[in-house]
Design a protein around this motif. Structure first.
Motif, PDB file in Angstrom:
ATOM      1  N   GLY A  72       0.792  -1.220   0.000  1.00 51.47           N
ATOM      2  CA  GLY A  72       0.000   0.000   0.000  1.00 51.47           C
ATOM      3  C   GLY A  72       0.824   1.269   0.000  1.00 51.47           C
ATOM      4  O   GLY A  72       0.300   2.353  -0.237  1.00 51.47           O
ATOM      5  N   ARG A  73       2.121   1.160   0.244  1.00 51.08           N
ATOM      6  CA  ARG A  73       2.993   2.334   0.305  1.00 51.08           C
ATOM      7  C   ARG A  73       3.373   2.778  -1.099  1.00 51.08           C
ATOM      8  O   ARG A  73       3.606   1.967  -1.984  1.00 51.08           O
ATOM      9  CB  ARG A  73       4.259   1.977   1.102  1.00 51.08           C
ATOM     10  N   THR A  74       3.415   4.081  -1.336  1.00 48.38           N
ATOM     11  CA  THR A  74       3.821   4.628  -2.618  1.00 48.38           C
ATOM     12  C   THR A  74       5.306   4.944  -2.561  1.00 48.38           C
ATOM     13  O   THR A  74       5.787   5.503  -1.580  1.00 48.38           O
ATOM     14  CB  THR A  74       3.030   5.918  -2.936  1.00 48.38           C
ATOM     15  N   LEU A  75       6.031   4.544  -3.618  1.00 47.64           N
ATOM     16  CA  LEU A  75       7.447   4.863  -3.660  1.00 47.64           C
ATOM     17  C   LEU A  75       7.930   5.044  -5.088  1.00 47.64           C
ATOM     18  O   LEU A  75       7.264   4.683  -6.042  1.00 47.64           O
ATOM     19  CB  LEU A  75       8.295   3.834  -2.910  1.00 47.64           C
ATOM     20  N   ARG A  76       9.104   5.633  -5.174  1.00 49.87           N
ATOM     21  CA  ARG A  76       9.796   5.873  -6.444  1.00 49.87           C
ATOM     22  C   ARG A  76      11.066   5.045  -6.381  1.00 49.87           C
ATOM     23  O   ARG A  76      11.791   5.104  -5.386  1.00 49.87           O
ATOM     24  CB  ARG A  76      10.107   7.356  -6.540  1.00 49.87           C
ATOM     25  N   ALA A  77      11.342   4.234  -7.405  1.00 52.83           N
ATOM     26  CA  ALA A  77      12.502   3.352  -7.411  1.00 52.83           C
ATOM     27  C   ALA A  77      13.286   3.512  -8.709  1.00 52.83           C
ATOM     28  O   ALA A  77      12.702   3.695  -9.777  1.00 52.83           O
ATOM     29  CB  ALA A  77      12.067   1.907  -7.256  1.00 52.83           C
ATOM     30  N   SER A  78      14.611   3.442  -8.590  1.00 54.80           N
ATOM     31  CA  SER A  78      15.494   3.569  -9.744  1.00 54.80           C
ATOM     32  C   SER A  78      16.484   2.422  -9.778  1.00 54.80           C
ATOM     33  O   SER A  78      16.926   1.950  -8.728  1.00 54.80           O
ATOM     34  CB  SER A  78      16.285   4.876  -9.684  1.00 54.80           C
ATOM     35  N   GLY A  79      16.836   2.004 -10.975  1.00 55.12           N
ATOM     36  CA  GLY A  79      17.839   0.964 -11.156  1.00 55.12           C
ATOM     37  C   GLY A  79      17.794   0.432 -12.573  1.00 55.12           C
ATOM     38  O   GLY A  79      17.114   0.976 -13.436  1.00 55.12           O
ATOM     39  N   PRO A 121      17.315  -1.735  -5.716  1.00 53.88           N
ATOM     40  CA  PRO A 121      16.997  -0.415  -6.272  1.00 53.88           C
ATOM     41  C   PRO A 121      17.271   0.708  -5.278  1.00 53.88           C
ATOM     42  O   PRO A 121      17.203   0.517  -4.061  1.00 53.88           O
ATOM     43  CB  PRO A 121      15.500  -0.499  -6.558  1.00 53.88           C
ATOM     44  N   TYR A 122      17.573   1.877  -5.830  1.00 56.31           N
ATOM     45  CA  TYR A 122      17.561   3.092  -5.037  1.00 56.31           C
ATOM     46  C   TYR A 122      16.084   3.454  -4.924  1.00 56.31           C
ATOM     47  O   TYR A 122      15.352   3.378  -5.907  1.00 56.31           O
ATOM     48  CB  TYR A 122      18.337   4.209  -5.747  1.00 56.31           C
ATOM     49  N   TYR A 123      15.610   3.820  -3.741  1.00 56.60           N
ATOM     50  CA  TYR A 123      14.187   4.116  -3.603  1.00 56.60           C
ATOM     51  C   TYR A 123      13.965   5.310  -2.689  1.00 56.60           C
ATOM     52  O   TYR A 123      14.803   5.641  -1.861  1.00 56.60           O
ATOM     53  CB  TYR A 123      13.425   2.891  -3.043  1.00 56.60           C
ATOM     54  N   GLU A 124      12.830   5.948  -2.903  1.00 54.34           N
ATOM     55  CA  GLU A 124      12.380   7.075  -2.076  1.00 54.34           C
ATOM     56  C   GLU A 124      10.924   6.819  -1.720  1.00 54.34           C
ATOM     57  O   GLU A 124      10.098   6.626  -2.610  1.00 54.34           O
ATOM     58  CB  GLU A 124      12.461   8.392  -2.840  1.00 54.34           C
TER      59      GLU A 124
END
Length: 125
Positions: free
Chosen positions: A96-103, A117-120
């Motif tokens: 249910g949590r919203t996040l932004r991930a990069s990789g 992943p790098y995540y925020e």
């Protein structure tokens, strides 16, 4: 009449559409507004991407001797599995949590995967 009929058609659509379809549209629109890639458009293995969405599931997967934490991120178009190697729990990573991930995206068993992943963590839209 153009302005009023647009409002009416939007209201009729919202009242008659499936909630999960409307949620998926909102997620994909939010992802696109934030400048992230849409998971449905990513396909190349090794491609560096940034995706934003909501975690559908989070689970610990013991693979041989190394535990992994896996989370499915859904952005309204497709899912991406986020895998943290050697982790059993990460505070804030929960369904249910919203996040932004990069990789870099890889393909494992036909699914898109980003390892470590790098995540925020994001506030819900």
């Amino acid at each position: 009449m153009g302005k009023g009929s647009g409002f009416v058609s939007r209201m009729v659509r919202k009242l008659t559409s499936d909630v999960s379809d409307l949620d998926a549209e909102d997620l994909s629109a939010d992802s696109a507004r934030s400048g992230c890639h849409l998971a449905g458009n990513c396909g190349g293995s090794g491609e560096a991407i940034t995706v934003k969405g909501r975690l559908r599931s989070v689970e610990i997967c013991p693979r041989d001797s190394v535990a992994t934490l896996e989370a499915e991120l859904f952005d309204g178009t497709d899912g991406v599995t986020l895998v943290w190697m050697g982790r059993r729990r990460i505070p804030g990573i929960e369904p249910g949590r919203t996040l932004r991930a990069s990789g870099r995206v890889a393909v494992r068993d036909g699914r898109k995967v980003i390892y470590n992943p790098y995540y925020e963590l994001q506030r819900a839209p």
